[in-house]
Design an enzyme around this catalytic site. Structure first.
Site, mmCIF file in Angstrom:
data_model
loop_
_atom_site.group_PDB
_atom_site.id
_atom_site.type_symbol
_atom_site.label_atom_id
_atom_site.label_comp_id
_atom_site.label_asym_id
_atom_site.label_seq_id
_atom_site.Cartn_x
_atom_site.Cartn_y
_atom_site.Cartn_z
ATOM 1 N N ASP A 232 73.976 30.609 41.872
ATOM 2 C CA ASP A 232 74.381 29.403 41.144
ATOM 3 C C ASP A 232 73.268 28.359 41.091
ATOM 4 O O ASP A 232 73.443 27.303 40.469
ATOM 5 C CB ASP A 232 75.627 28.790 41.806
ATOM 6 C CG ASP A 232 76.850 29.685 41.609
ATOM 7 O OD1 ASP A 232 76.870 30.472 40.638
ATOM 8 O OD2 ASP A 232 77.773 29.611 42.446
ATOM 9 N N ARG B 294 89.414 29.628 48.537
ATOM 10 C CA ARG B 294 89.989 30.642 49.437
ATOM 11 C C ARG B 294 90.924 30.013 50.461
ATOM 12 O O ARG B 294 91.919 30.629 50.858
ATOM 13 C CB ARG B 294 88.861 31.422 50.122
ATOM 14 C CG ARG B 294 88.131 32.379 49.144
ATOM 15 C CD ARG B 294 86.784 32.800 49.680
ATOM 16 N NE ARG B 294 86.112 33.817 48.884
ATOM 17 C CZ ARG B 294 85.416 33.605 47.756
ATOM 18 N NH1 ARG B 294 85.333 32.372 47.271
ATOM 19 N NH2 ARG B 294 84.815 34.599 47.132
ATOM 20 N N ARG C 2 76.877 23.027 36.094
ATOM 21 C CA ARG C 2 75.553 23.138 36.740
ATOM 22 C C ARG C 2 74.410 22.919 35.741
ATOM 23 O O ARG C 2 73.325 22.478 36.116
ATOM 24 C CB ARG C 2 75.424 24.471 37.458
ATOM 25 C CG ARG C 2 76.444 24.613 38.582
ATOM 26 C CD ARG C 2 76.073 25.673 39.591
ATOM 27 N NE ARG C 2 77.256 26.172 40.266
ATOM 28 C CZ ARG C 2 77.916 25.536 41.237
ATOM 29 N NH1 ARG C 2 77.492 24.365 41.663
ATOM 30 N NH2 ARG C 2 78.991 26.076 41.784
ATOM 31 N N GLN D 99 83.132 37.791 43.460
ATOM 32 C CA GLN D 99 84.468 37.650 42.868
ATOM 33 C C GLN D 99 85.132 39.015 42.694
ATOM 34 O O GLN D 99 86.328 39.166 42.958
ATOM 35 C CB GLN D 99 84.363 36.919 41.523
ATOM 36 C CG GLN D 99 83.937 35.465 41.695
ATOM 37 C CD GLN D 99 83.715 34.751 40.383
ATOM 38 O OE1 GLN D 99 83.789 35.352 39.306
ATOM 39 N NE2 GLN D 99 83.428 33.470 40.449
HETATM 40 C C1 S3P Z 1 81.755 32.910 43.715
HETATM 41 C C2 S3P Z 1 80.975 33.994 43.394
HETATM 42 C C3 S3P Z 1 79.852 33.937 42.427
HETATM 43 C C4 S3P Z 1 79.453 32.514 42.101
HETATM 44 C C5 S3P Z 1 80.648 31.623 41.881
HETATM 45 C C6 S3P Z 1 81.516 31.578 43.124
HETATM 46 C C7 S3P Z 1 82.842 33.077 44.710
HETATM 47 O O1 S3P Z 1 80.251 34.573 41.218
HETATM 48 O O2 S3P Z 1 78.610 32.479 40.961
HETATM 49 O O3 S3P Z 1 80.236 30.294 41.570
HETATM 50 O O4 S3P Z 1 83.361 32.061 45.217
HETATM 51 O O5 S3P Z 1 83.191 34.233 45.015
HETATM 52 P P1 S3P Z 1 80.136 36.177 41.018
HETATM 53 O O6 S3P Z 1 81.076 36.814 41.922
HETATM 54 O O7 S3P Z 1 80.469 36.392 39.576
HETATM 55 O O8 S3P Z 1 78.732 36.512 41.337
#
Ligand code: S3P
Length: 449
Positions: A326, A33, A405, A175
């Site tokens: 995660d 970000r 992971r 996400q």
């Molecule tokens: C993330 C959101 C998570 C996570 C990923 C990073 C992010 O995924 O598993 O490693 O930085 O917004 P999801 O949005 O699919 O849950």
């Protein structure tokens, strides 16, 4: 990661007590970000502590292709942004390698621009569902071409004028939430995202920090309504990226399960949307001392002192999943060394990560002698505290399915199992934690590639 890298097997062996102090590298979510929002904001963004993993570097390259100027001066990444609304059409497909976050957030970022963007990735990313992002974009008027099943490669072309959206996120996904908000940055009016279950909130916090007009309301049942005013000004910021709790999880669990360990992990992000694993492990009896809680760049940060502990099995409530999504692979490894049974529920999202993590974990545990059962969205692990009989003497390899992971979790397992644990590939660890081998070895772990 280049798509044609040869697999690099690795083996972890039972190690003597881990000791020492490490500083965990930058948080992956915040690093992505920082480059994106810095690349979009007017003026200069200066970033320290950026995670220099392949995933994040791919996001940097994509932002350069969209018009941002990015360079490194000593330890500082300096990003010259285009100004909100000022992204340029990329001349070639944007390659995100292994990175779900980079690719999905970028689809949001470019989704309301009236130019074509093509997004590609590696074999793992090309299997992951993109419909969850493409659906809201289509509602905003974006034209989409995608491989069958809404997979990569995806080509997007935004409408002349996007329609701002009110969107209820159908699964617990930061996400998806973020992609809709980022598309809303280039749409006139108010974009509203309704989030029934709270997920990591870095997008909201950071966009507000860059000057976006954004508000969050949480009702009595915990449902969050995020409103963002589109086409506002974003201004470059100074960002100090805190350490990634999802990376800290590996040395942390290693220290808990390797007898005689006592380590300190410095600079760990303690945002409550990310600390589920620490809470869960503490409930299992883990000796984790949270030291020197402080604020860094608007986020809670602390140092963690971790000593080996006799863990007990627990039931992990489904509501905890978003704050430790995660971390299930490495939690399952901790559970394999706990007294009794650990029951993990509400894991449906694990099936669409860098691999189908639910079956990758269950298969890897079984290969190494752990008694476990995989359900549709659950995992039950029956632990063996001394690690006796665990591991694989003949060196049968855990299949990592291009998932960093899974690779790190099973290497951690090998440090406490009676027999070595071998994985089929470790090259993709560089996507999120390039320092993993050096840091673990420095703590006294025996891992060989
Ligand atoms: C993330 C959101 C998570 C996570 C990923 C990073 C992010 O995924 O598993 O490693 O930085 O917004 P999801 O949005 O699919 O849950």
């Amino acid at each position: 990661m280049p798509h044609d890298t040869l697999p690099q097997p690795a083996v972890a062996r039972r190690s003597a007590g881990l000791s020492g102090t490490i500083r965990i590298p930058g948080d992956k979510s915040i690093s992505h970000r920082s480059l994106m929002f810095g690349g979009l904001a007017a003026g200069e963004t200066r970033i320290t502590g950026l995670l220099e993993g392949e995933d994040v570097l791919n996001t940097g390259r994509a932002m350069q292709a969209l018009g941002a100027a990015i360079r490194k001066d000593g330890d500082v990444w300096i990003v010259g942004g285009t100004g909100n609304g000022g992204l340029l059409a990329p001349e070639a497909p944007l390659d995100f390698g292994n990175a779900g976050t980079g690719s999905r957030l970028t689809m949001g970022l470019v989704g309301a621009y009236d130019f074509e963007t093509t997004i590609i990735g590696d074999a793992s990313l090309s299997k992951r569902p993109m419909g969850r992002i493409l659906h809201p974009l289509r509602l905003m008027g974006t034209q989409v071409r995608a491989a069958e099943g809404d997979k990569l490669p995806v080509t997007l072309r935004g409408p002349g004028v996007a329609s701002p959206l009110t969107y209820r996120v159908p699964m617990a996904s930061a996400q998806v939430k973020s992609a809709v908000l980022l598309a809303g940055l280039n749409a006139p009016g108010i974009t509203t995202v309704i989030e029934p279950v709270m997920t990591r909130d870095h997008t909201e916090r950071m966009l507000a920090g860059f000057g976006a007009a954004l508000s969050v309301e949480t009702d009595a049942t915990g449902v969050r309504t995020i409103r963002l005013e589109g086409q506002g000004k974003l201004t470059g910021q100074t960002i100090d990226v805190p350490g990634d709790p999802s990376s800290a999880a590996f040395p942390l669990v290693a220290a808990l399960i390797v007898p005689g360990s006592d380590i300190t992990i410095r600079n760990v992000l303690m945002n409550p949307t990310r600390t589920g694993l620490i809470l869960m492990l503490q409930e299992m009896g883990a000796d984790i001392e949270v030291l020197d809680r402080r604020m860094t760049g608007g986020e809670d940060v602390a140092d963690l002192r971790v000593r080996s502990s006799a863990l007990k099995g627990v039931t992990v409530p489904a509501e905890r999943a978003p704050s430790m999504i995660d971390e299930y692979p490495v939690l399952a490894v901790a559970a394999a060394f706990a007294e009794g049974t650990t029951i993990m529920q509400g894991l449906e999202e694990l099936r669409v990560k860098e691999s189908d993590r639910l079956s990758a974990v269950a298969d890897g545990l079984k290969l190494n002698g752990v008694d476990c059962s995989e359900g549709k969205d659950s995992l039950i692990v029956r632990g063996r505290p001394d690690g006796k009989g665990l591991g694989n003497a003949v060196g049968r390899k855990v299949s990592t399915h291009l998932d960093h992971r899974i690779a790190m979790s099973f290497l951690v397992m090998g440090l406490a199992a009676e027999r070595p644990v071998t994985i089929d590939d470790s090259a993709m660890i560089a996507t999120s934690f390039p320092e993993f081998f050096a840091m673990m070895t420095r703590l006294g772990a025996t891992i060989e590639t």
